[in-house]
Motif scaffolding. Structure first.
Motif, PDB file in Angstrom:
ATOM      1  N   SER A   1       0.923  -1.298  -0.004  1.00  0.00           N
ATOM      2  CA  SER A   1       0.054   0.112   0.000  1.00  0.00           C
ATOM      3  C   SER A   1       0.898   1.091   0.087  1.00  0.00           C
ATOM      4  N   LYS A   2       2.151   1.276   0.624  1.00  0.00           N
ATOM      5  CA  LYS A   2       2.923   2.341   0.579  1.00  0.00           C
ATOM      6  C   LYS A   2       3.650   2.367  -0.781  1.00  0.00           C
ATOM      7  N   SER A   3       3.767   1.472  -1.654  1.00  0.00           N
ATOM      8  CA  SER A   3       4.483   1.471  -2.624  1.00  0.00           C
ATOM      9  C   SER A   3       4.052   1.783  -4.071  1.00  0.00           C
TER      10      SER A   3
ATOM     11  N   SER B   1      -0.954   6.745  -7.686  1.00  0.00           N
ATOM     12  CA  SER B   1      -1.602   7.126  -8.619  1.00  0.00           C
ATOM     13  C   SER B   1      -1.044   8.523  -9.158  1.00  0.00           C
ATOM     14  N   PRO B   2      -1.564   9.090 -10.380  1.00  0.00           N
ATOM     15  CA  PRO B   2      -0.984  10.120 -10.835  1.00  0.00           C
ATOM     16  C   PRO B   2      -1.052  11.537  -9.556  1.00  0.00           C
ATOM     17  N   ILE B   3      -1.946  11.163  -8.496  1.00  0.00           N
ATOM     18  CA  ILE B   3      -2.123  11.970  -7.381  1.00  0.00           C
ATOM     19  C   ILE B   3      -1.007  12.087  -6.608  1.00  0.00           C
TER      20      ILE B   3
ATOM     21  N   TYR C   1      -7.149   0.968  -6.832  1.00  0.00           N
ATOM     22  CA  TYR C   1      -6.482   0.824  -5.521  1.00  0.00           C
ATOM     23  C   TYR C   1      -5.677   1.936  -5.365  1.00  0.00           C
ATOM     24  N   SER C   2      -4.793   2.202  -6.211  1.00  0.00           N
ATOM     25  CA  SER C   2      -3.645   3.534  -6.220  1.00  0.00           C
ATOM     26  C   SER C   2      -4.241   4.600  -6.084  1.00  0.00           C
ATOM     27  N   PHE C   3      -5.378   5.058  -6.667  1.00  0.00           N
ATOM     28  CA  PHE C   3      -6.335   6.210  -6.500  1.00  0.00           C
ATOM     29  C   PHE C   3      -6.795   6.112  -5.373  1.00  0.00           C
ATOM     30  N   PHE C   4      -7.697   5.393  -4.621  1.00  0.00           N
ATOM     31  CA  PHE C   4      -7.929   5.516  -3.493  1.00  0.00           C
ATOM     32  C   PHE C   4      -7.235   5.410  -2.416  1.00  0.00           C
ATOM     33  N   ASN C   5      -6.055   4.820  -2.454  1.00  0.00           N
ATOM     34  CA  ASN C   5      -4.952   4.682  -1.534  1.00  0.00           C
ATOM     35  C   ASN C   5      -4.477   6.126  -1.552  1.00  0.00           C
TER      36      ASN C   5
ATOM     37  N   ASN D   1      -4.446   8.907   1.643  1.00  0.00           N
ATOM     38  CA  ASN D   1      -3.415   9.613   2.345  1.00  0.00           C
ATOM     39  C   ASN D   1      -3.389  11.030   2.442  1.00  0.00           C
ATOM     40  N   LEU D   2      -4.268  11.491   1.561  1.00  0.00           N
ATOM     41  CA  LEU D   2      -4.231  12.999   1.518  1.00  0.00           C
ATOM     42  C   LEU D   2      -5.121  13.533   2.535  1.00  0.00           C
TER      43      LEU D   2
END
Length: 155
Positions: A61-63, A66-68, A145-149, A153-154
């Motif tokens: 999850s820390k690896s 997304s573009p964000i 997953y990467s977008f929601f992650n 985190n934001l």
């Protein structure tokens, strides 16, 4: 490498190669050799990182980003060398992920071709269609997953 508190009060850890830039002049052939060596080094680090994620030494999850999350890598100030270094690193990371044996990616096609070479028979069109759909949903899951992650985190 640990960085000190900057004039804005930010304290953090940054990769060493992002802190200092040296301009060196190389001839054409030297630059090709150095470029290939740096590419192979980054590729090696990427695959070693994937290995560490698979065995659980590095958090998945820390690896993923997304573009964000990728936008956060770029600073408020623009430097061509910094920008091009990050774009090169991202391109190599994307190319290495493309080699994974997931249907829909190039690595999946290589896997199917190797199967046909080893066993001497073609895979059925029905199997290929189903595996492409499964591969598509794996990629879609990773993207979501990467977008929601990153959104999580934001907050």
């Amino acid at each position: 490498s640990f960085s000190k508190v900057d004039k804005f009060g930010n304290l953090g850890i940054k990769p060493f190669f992002l802190l200092f830039y040296n301009n060196k002049n190389y001839n054409f052939f030297e630059s090709i050799k150095i470029g290939i060596n740096k590419f192979l080094n980054v590729l090696h680090v990427n695959f070693y990182s994937y290995y560490k994620i698979i065995i659980g030494d590095i958090s998945f999850s820390k690896s993923v980003s997304s573009p964000i999350g990728i936008i956060k890598i770029f600073n408020n100030k623009f430097y061509w060398s910094h920008f091009l270094s990050i774009v090169a690193l991202l391109s190599i990371a994307l190319a290495s992920i493309n080699l994974f044996p997931i249907p829909t990616l190039d690595g999946g096609y290589v896997f199917f071709i190797l199967y046909e070479i080893i066993f001497g028979k073609n895979l059925s069109n029905n199997f290929l269609n189903i595996s492409q759909k499964i591969g598509f949903f794996i990629i879609l899951f990773l993207v979501l997953y990467s977008f929601f992650n990153d959104l999580y985190n934001l907050l």
